[in-house]
Design a protein around this motif. Structure first.
Motif, PDB file in Angstrom:
ATOM      1  N   TYR A 188     -18.355  39.634 -17.395  1.00  0.00           N
ATOM      2  CA  TYR A 188     -17.085  39.969 -18.024  1.00  0.00           C
ATOM      3  C   TYR A 188     -17.317  40.749 -19.315  1.00  0.00           C
ATOM      4  CZ  TYR A 188     -15.108  36.315 -15.002  1.00  0.00           C
ATOM      5  OH  TYR A 188     -14.727  35.558 -13.928  1.00  0.00           O
ATOM      6  N   ARG A 218      -4.962  28.430 -19.139  1.00  0.00           N
ATOM      7  CA  ARG A 218      -4.872  29.891 -19.250  1.00  0.00           C
ATOM      8  C   ARG A 218      -6.155  30.568 -18.779  1.00  0.00           C
ATOM      9  NH1 ARG A 218      -2.051  33.822 -22.109  1.00  0.00           N
ATOM     10  NH2 ARG A 218      -3.282  35.581 -22.891  1.00  0.00           N
ATOM     11  N   PHE A 219      -7.316  30.011 -19.168  1.00  0.00           N
ATOM     12  CA  PHE A 219      -8.574  30.706 -18.900  1.00  0.00           C
ATOM     13  C   PHE A 219      -9.355  30.153 -17.705  1.00  0.00           C
ATOM     14  CE2 PHE A 219      -7.924  31.869 -23.375  1.00  0.00           C
ATOM     15  CZ  PHE A 219      -8.129  33.241 -23.288  1.00  0.00           C
ATOM     16  N   LEU A 271     -12.111  40.604 -19.067  1.00  0.00           N
ATOM     17  CA  LEU A 271     -12.026  41.605 -18.003  1.00  0.00           C
ATOM     18  C   LEU A 271     -13.333  41.611 -17.210  1.00  0.00           C
ATOM     19  CD1 LEU A 271     -10.442  44.561 -20.045  1.00  0.00           C
ATOM     20  CD2 LEU A 271      -9.251  42.882 -18.602  1.00  0.00           C
ATOM     21  N   GLN A 272     -13.206  41.597 -15.892  1.00  0.00           N
ATOM     22  CA  GLN A 272     -14.405  41.621 -15.050  1.00  0.00           C
ATOM     23  C   GLN A 272     -15.149  42.930 -15.233  1.00  0.00           C
ATOM     24  OE1 GLN A 272     -14.228  40.549 -10.949  1.00  0.00           O
ATOM     25  NE2 GLN A 272     -12.905  38.764 -11.284  1.00  0.00           N
ATOM     26  N   ARG A 301      -9.465  32.435 -14.793  1.00  0.00           N
ATOM     27  CA  ARG A 301      -9.920  33.783 -15.131  1.00  0.00           C
ATOM     28  C   ARG A 301     -11.429  33.865 -15.369  1.00  0.00           C
ATOM     29  NH1 ARG A 301      -5.295  35.873 -19.443  1.00  0.00           N
ATOM     30  NH2 ARG A 301      -3.454  35.129 -18.268  1.00  0.00           N
ATOM     31  N   VAL A 302     -12.058  32.714 -15.529  1.00  0.00           N
ATOM     32  CA  VAL A 302     -13.499  32.685 -15.816  1.00  0.00           C
ATOM     33  C   VAL A 302     -14.191  31.982 -14.663  1.00  0.00           C
ATOM     34  CG1 VAL A 302     -15.286  31.915 -17.396  1.00  0.00           C
ATOM     35  CG2 VAL A 302     -13.072  32.661 -18.299  1.00  0.00           C
TER      36      VAL A 302
END
Length: 553
Positions: A90, A79-80, A122-123, A83-84
């Protein structure tokens, strides 16, 4: 309607998270928000399944330049993971704050973050948070501070040496590199796995015209192996070569401002265990005191006493380790003009070891050797700051007596102005070792160099007639006896009888310098028993010679 607006405002104030810094985070509090940049991201593999990720580990840096570790557990890895991204800032909300424990602790923070299913990432573009969050440790602090064993550390220095590829007893490949700081102090780092390949690929690009190389090792571990050293952590470490960061720029500037030329050569460490002997400048203390060339020299000496009249530490600049002095502005000013601390001044100073010891060499020649932070902290296991803070009144700490009575191979620096022109017999120690094998190798190398410097002896002798060789040296031995008190001849004045020639005829007193006797005893452990004749054989030969002389008279 007004009542509904009031209710909406109240609910919003209770549920909208307030952005915090790392120092403001609290455990067991929900809905906290952190604005931070990912400065390091790595994966921990599943046990016995290296291709599967057990966790994602992340280092987060905030605007206050504090760093905290975050963990993404196995069920949330997919999941992450996309995104990271390392290097991106972030705004993170909905994480858990818990105690910082586990098998791999990256920071000294008491807590770490855990991403949960509802965590939002969120960036945050154009964030003022720096790209890197290095927290570099001084070499002396790494050696002295045992608490650094508990978490990862960052190290920066000039890349000056690389070792050969070796294998551990378990078959794992290992290679060492050496880093050097502005004070010419060195620290050894053991590389494992992929980090060996990275260094090998870099070394292929090096040419004679390549300039000095600077290395940053992020997420290294302090270990105890043949002294204190660091190693790359299994998964988290990252090596930067000549990174464009302020710390490397400052280090390069300081080196260029120094009086000594900056070497760009990365030397090959052929045998790290005896690296201190990788020179032909093997001299006794007497020879060092007489040398007329500024250089580093290696000698064997025993520490006899501590010079207490000049103190045991100095107040240093935290930027460059040079001595500081307190000015009227109540700031500590560095004595090095090129340092920022010279003009701006510093609010704090750092006490560092500087202890002068009296040493005696193999021929009973005396000198004074000064040991610094990187030498003393290795054995006393405490920094000068902590030792000073523990004192109720000023005195020489008992811990500094740990060196007295011990024998070391020293590499010392002979300076043109201080030692040669001013003829001072006080020398700064560059490195030292009390390893019996190193001492044995020094003795062999010193003797070999001494033999090479002697005039060639054109006399020949045969092994079948050792008496002829003994008689050829009789005249020389007779001269030595006449001018020395080492051998005393006792005879009966009443009867003229000499008595037992093996007992009362000769009283051979051993006036060998104490250090040479000590080295001889140490060599008996590491040398083959047939390499050199024993002292008993030498004494027996001497007695036979004296018996021949007595019979002639």
């Amino acid at each position: 309607m007004a009542q509904n607006n009031t209710l909406t405002t109240s609910m919003t104030s209770k549920t909208t998270p307030v952005t915090s810094t790392i120092s403001q985070l609290k455990p067991n509090v929900r809905h906290q928000t952190l604005l931070a940049r990912v400065v390091r991201k790595w994966y921990r593999p599943e046990f016995l399944i290296p291709n599967q990720h057990s966790t994602i580990e992340i280092l987060l840096l905030d605007i206050e330049k504090n760093i905290i570790q975050a963990t993404v557990r196995k069920l949330l890895v997919d999941r992450f993971d996309p995104r990271v991204v390392e290097g991106v800032a972030y705004k993170i909300t909905g994480f858990k704050v818990a105690e910082n424990n586990g098998s791999e602790i990256a920071t000294p923070q008491p807590f770490r973050l855990y991403f949960e299913f509802g965590t939002l990432v969120l960036q945050s573009p154009n964030s003022p948070i720096p790209r890197y969050g290095f927290s570099f440790q001084e070499f002396g602090d790494i050696i002295a501070n045992d608490s650094l064993d508990k978490h990862f550390i960052d190290v920066v220095g000039q890349f000056v040496g690389v070792g050969e590829l070796k294998k551990t007893t378990g078959g794992h490949p290992i290679k060492t590199v050496k880093l050097e700081n502005i004070e010419k102090e060195q620290i050894t780092c053991s590389l494992w796995g992929k980090y060996i390949t990275e260094i090998d690929e870099f070394m292929k690009t090096q040419t004679a015209s390549s300039g000095p190389t600077f290395m940053v090792i992020q997420c290294a571990q302090r270990i105890i192996f043949q002294g204190v050293r660091i190693q790359t952590s299994r998964y988290a470490a990252k090596i930067y070569i000549n990174p464009d960061i302020p710390e490397v720029d400052a280090l390069r500037k300081k080196l260029n401002e120094g009086n000594d030329p900056v070497s760009s050569r990365i030397t090959q460490i052929t045998d790290e265990h005896t690296d201190i002997l990788s020179t032909d400048n093997i001299l006794s203390i007497k020879e060092i005191k007489n040398c007329q060339r500024a250089d580093d020299y290696v000698t064997l000496a025993s520490i006899d006493d501590l010079e207490s009249s000049i103190g045991w530490y100095y107040d240093s600049c935290k930027l460059c380790r040079t001595k500081v002095e307190l000015h009227q502005d109540n700031l500590w000013h560095c004595k090095r003009k090129q340092c920022d601390g010279f003009t701006k001044g510093l609010k704090t100073k750092v006490p560092r070891y500087q202890v002068r010891y009296h040493v005696v060499g193999i021929e009973n020649d005396y000198a004074e050797f000064t040991l610094f932070d990187n030498h003393i902290a290795t054995l006393v296991k405490v920094t000068a700051s902590d030792l000073l803070a523990a004192q109720e009144k000023p005195k020489i700490p008992d811990e500094l007596g740990v060196f007295i009575g011990k024998t070391y191979v020293f590499k010392v620096r002979v300076k043109q102005d201080f030692n040669i022109e001013q003829k001072s017999s006080s020398y700064a120690v560059v490195s030292m070792s009390d390893d019996p094998e190193v001492i044995s190798q020094w003795e062999k190398k010193y003797q070999a160099l001494q033999d090479c410097s002697k005039p060639a002896n054109h006399q020949t002798s045969t092994e079948s007639d050792p008496i002829i060789q003994i008689e050829d040296n009789t005249a020389q031995i007779e001269d030595n006896i006449a001018s020395s008190e080492m051998i005393q001849i006792h005879a009966s004045s009443e009867t003229g009888e000499t008595g037992d020639t093996d007992g009362q005829l000769l009283d051979v007193q051993d006036h060998t310098p104490p250090l040479k006797r000590k080295v001889s005893r140490m060599l008996e452990v590491v040398e083959d028993e047939h390499d050199e004749p024993s002292m008993t054989d030498q004494e027996s030969a001497t007695k036979k010679i004296m018996k021949i002389k007595m019979e002639k008279n």
